[in-house]
Design a protein around this motif. Structure first.
Motif, PDB file in Angstrom:
ATOM      1  N   ASP A 137     -34.824   8.513  17.054  1.00 45.49           N
ATOM      2  CA  ASP A 137     -36.322   8.821  16.462  1.00 45.49           C
ATOM      3  C   ASP A 137     -36.587  10.274  17.600  1.00 45.49           C
ATOM      4  OD1 ASP A 137     -35.546   7.298  14.831  1.00 45.49           O
ATOM      5  OD2 ASP A 137     -37.190   5.925  15.248  1.00 45.49           O
ATOM      6  N   ASP A 138     -36.664   9.908  18.500  1.00 46.18           N
ATOM      7  CA  ASP A 138     -37.233  11.077  19.993  1.00 46.18           C
ATOM      8  C   ASP A 138     -36.253  12.507  19.472  1.00 46.18           C
ATOM      9  OD1 ASP A 138     -39.078   9.580  20.898  1.00 46.18           O
ATOM     10  OD2 ASP A 138     -37.938   8.697  22.844  1.00 46.18           O
ATOM     11  N   LEU A 139     -34.778  12.075  19.253  1.00 42.32           N
ATOM     12  CA  LEU A 139     -33.998  13.412  18.959  1.00 42.32           C
ATOM     13  C   LEU A 139     -34.569  13.631  17.655  1.00 42.32           C
ATOM     14  CD1 LEU A 139     -31.952  15.156  20.160  1.00 42.32           C
ATOM     15  CD2 LEU A 139     -30.066  13.900  18.848  1.00 42.32           C
ATOM     16  N   ARG A 143     -36.021  17.834  17.143  1.00 46.73           N
ATOM     17  CA  ARG A 143     -35.417  18.853  16.251  1.00 46.73           C
ATOM     18  C   ARG A 143     -37.238  18.935  14.736  1.00 46.73           C
ATOM     19  NH1 ARG A 143     -30.651  16.986  13.000  1.00 46.73           N
ATOM     20  NH2 ARG A 143     -30.058  20.091  13.607  1.00 46.73           N
ATOM     21  N   THR A 144     -37.591  18.104  14.043  1.00 43.78           N
ATOM     22  CA  THR A 144     -38.192  18.564  13.545  1.00 43.78           C
ATOM     23  C   THR A 144     -39.630  18.008  13.571  1.00 43.78           C
ATOM     24  OG1 THR A 144     -36.018  18.109  11.689  1.00 43.78           O
ATOM     25  CG2 THR A 144     -38.358  18.310  10.538  1.00 43.78           C
ATOM     26  N   PRO A 145     -40.281  18.102  14.275  1.00 42.09           N
ATOM     27  CA  PRO A 145     -41.953  17.452  14.793  1.00 42.09           C
ATOM     28  C   PRO A 145     -42.786  15.786  13.380  1.00 42.09           C
ATOM     29  CG  PRO A 145     -41.934  19.374  15.527  1.00 42.09           C
ATOM     30  CD  PRO A 145     -40.447  19.210  14.627  1.00 42.09           C
ATOM     31  N   ARG A 146     -42.193  16.651  11.970  1.00 45.10           N
ATOM     32  CA  ARG A 146     -42.916  16.087  10.889  1.00 45.10           C
ATOM     33  C   ARG A 146     -41.812  14.582  10.618  1.00 45.10           C
ATOM     34  NH1 ARG A 146     -39.392  15.135   6.804  1.00 45.10           N
ATOM     35  NH2 ARG A 146     -37.685  17.214   6.554  1.00 45.10           N
ATOM     36  N   ILE A 147     -41.453  15.062  11.433  1.00 49.95           N
ATOM     37  CA  ILE A 147     -40.897  13.385  11.128  1.00 49.95           C
ATOM     38  C   ILE A 147     -41.410  12.361  12.016  1.00 49.95           C
ATOM     39  CG2 ILE A 147     -38.789  11.671  11.679  1.00 49.95           C
ATOM     40  CD1 ILE A 147     -36.440  14.139  11.345  1.00 49.95           C
ATOM     41  N   ALA A 148     -42.418  12.951  12.758  1.00 50.82           N
ATOM     42  CA  ALA A 148     -43.357  11.668  13.669  1.00 50.82           C
ATOM     43  C   ALA A 148     -44.315  11.226  12.904  1.00 50.82           C
ATOM     44  CB  ALA A 148     -44.223  12.454  14.985  1.00 50.82           C
ATOM     45  N   ALA A 149     -44.565  11.928  12.155  1.00 54.20           N
ATOM     46  CA  ALA A 149     -45.754  11.223  11.116  1.00 54.20           C
ATOM     47  C   ALA A 149     -45.160  10.275   9.972  1.00 54.20           C
ATOM     48  CB  ALA A 149     -46.255  12.328   9.834  1.00 54.20           C
ATOM     49  N   GLU A 150     -43.972  10.648   9.364  1.00 45.22           N
ATOM     50  CA  GLU A 150     -43.376   9.736   8.641  1.00 45.22           C
ATOM     51  C   GLU A 150     -42.519   8.319   8.940  1.00 45.22           C
ATOM     52  OE1 GLU A 150     -39.344  11.311   7.782  1.00 45.22           O
ATOM     53  OE2 GLU A 150     -40.685  13.322   6.112  1.00 45.22           O
ATOM     54  N   LYS A 151     -42.985   8.474  10.489  1.00 46.39           N
ATOM     55  CA  LYS A 151     -42.511   7.541  11.617  1.00 46.39           C
ATOM     56  C   LYS A 151     -43.977   6.084  11.395  1.00 46.39           C
ATOM     57  CE  LYS A 151     -40.854   5.569  16.180  1.00 46.39           C
ATOM     58  NZ  LYS A 151     -40.443   5.634  17.155  1.00 46.39           N
ATOM     59  N   ALA A 152     -44.567   7.032  12.179  1.00 48.21           N
ATOM     60  CA  ALA A 152     -46.048   6.845  12.396  1.00 48.21           C
ATOM     61  C   ALA A 152     -46.340   5.963  10.792  1.00 48.21           C
ATOM     62  CB  ALA A 152     -46.785   8.182  12.368  1.00 48.21           C
TER      63      ALA A 152
END
Length: 409
Positions: A137-139, A143-152
């Motif tokens: 997930d961190d990697l 690479r794609t910061p928007r994935i942080a929102a999807e994980k949240a």
């Protein structure tokens, strides 16, 4: 990319430190427990919004303080941005970019990219699945910061769905309107969990597929006579697919997760927890035909952990980035061959920040610009202090206009 300035306030053992950094190799030397790891932890926190040592933010705040702050000025392709975050006890963290408040801390993601190799990384090979999921997930977020929102979003729905499942068993036993209403509500949460879970799973699959060739090359360079290192993402959802899961669309993954949730509902109600989704998955690390966990020797496990980080570095480079390489007290754990291989990678990186207990732990090529970390004060309230190897104080804030290229503040 490099960090030009790092400033901490009440972070871990540091009450105040303000240091100007340079491209190339910077070394922080100090005895164990003096606070040198806290410096690289702070930088990596700005890059990932998480610590590699603890699961929550509270331990990052210095004992007796109500909040901590981390600030870094990052130079990237001729442009500078200052990222700052306040870690507040019992409240939401606050972030700023160039002194302007952010809507949420994750707006900082992408300003600083870092790859951290630390002794804790041995758990990537020998530890529990949660550490490997976080690694992926961190990697993906780097690479794609928007994935942080999807994980949240996924974690928020998972928490709420689990809370509902805890009460669903009693309602099901009572029967009647309460049970029907609760089951209908579960249908709604299933749809949301499947939607966000499919997005997160697709991101993980893409990262693992892209990282795989870099891992094999990195491990072979560290252990040329060992078996080949490979990885595969493992999920119970893949039982729904006839072809390769990595080629499935987000819609396919969502449909598979909905079907798995439908089949698992009775078991989930009995156990009061969600049994399907990315939070249950694992990264299968293998040496030859055997799993690395449980079969790899101590030396092979270290090589594998290091190869995962070096592969991450190469993957980010392939995407056009040059992340900061953070090496936390790892050279003392490596044999001469692995030290040499890691030093060669470090010397080809724009900025490397290294911690060590003594300079002799480092290869001669990395004994570059050095700061000494010490402590002062009584044992129960002692604080960390930083000075250059030449004896200049590096722990006081720099005055405006006093910063010189390569100088200490």
């Amino acid at each position: 990319m490099y960090v030009r300035r790092l400033q901490l306030h009440d972070f871990r053992s540091w009450d105040d430190v303000d240091v100007v950094l340079e491209p190339g190799v910077t070394v922080f030397v100090g005895r164990n427990g003096f606070g040198k790891t806290n410096l690289v932890e702070a930088l990596n926190y700005l890059a990932t919004l998480g610590s590699h040592r603890v699961a929550t933010d509270q331990p990052l705040i210095r004992v007796g303080a109500e909040s901590a702050s981390v600030l870094a000025t990052v130079h990237n392709a001729g442009r500078e941005l200052t990222a700052e975050i306040d870690i507040v006890s019992g409240r939401a963290n606050k972030a700023r970019i160039n002194t302007s408040p952010c809507r949420r801390p994750r707006d900082l993601l992408g300003i600083l990219q870092s790859v951290l190799f630390a002794p804790e990384d041995l758990a990537l090979v020998r530890g529990e699945p949660g550490g490997r999921r976080r690694f992926v997930d961190d990697l993906a977020i780097l690479r794609t910061p928007r994935i942080a929102a999807e994980k949240a979003d996924y974690e928020r729905v998972l928490k709420q769905r689990n809370a509902l499942l805890k009460t669903a068993y009693a309602a099901a036993r009572r029967g009647g309107a309460d049970a029907e209403s609760m089951l209908s509500t579960l249908d709604v949460w299933d749809e949301q969990l499947a939607r966000f879970g499919a997005e997160l799973l697709a991101a993980r699959l893409e990262v693992v597929s892209a990282l795989q060739p870099h891992l094999t090359v990195a491990y072979a360079s560290l252990a040329p006579h060992s078996r080949a290192a490979t990885m595969e993402y493992g999920s119970a959802l893949f039982e729904e697919f006839d072809g390769a899961p990595a080629e499935a669309s987000v819609a396919d993954l969502e449909a598979a997760m909905l079907e798995a949730l439908r089949r698992s509902r009775s078991r989930e109600i009995d156990r009061g927890m969600s049994l399907v989704g990315p939070h249950r998955d694992d990264l299968d690390l293998r040496l030859g035909n055997e799993p690395a966990k449980g079969f790899a020797s101590h030396g092979e496990s270290w090589s594998y952990a290091l190869a995962l980080r070096l592969a991450s570095l190469e993957l980010l480079r392939a995407g056009g980035s040059e992340p900061v390489l953070l090496l936390d007290d790892v050279f003392a754990e490596l044999d001469t061959k692995r030290r040499t291989a890691l030093a060669e990678v470090a010397l080809g990186t724009e900025q490397v920040i290294v911690t060590a207990a003594v300079p002799e732990d480092l290869p001669p090529s990395l004994r570059a610009r050095t700061f000494e970390v010490s402590v002062e004060g009584p044992a129960d309230v002692r604080v960390s202090r930083l000075s250059s190897a030449q004896g200049e104080d590096a722990g006081e804030p720099a005055e405006p206009g006093d910063e010189e290229p390569g100088g200490e503040s």
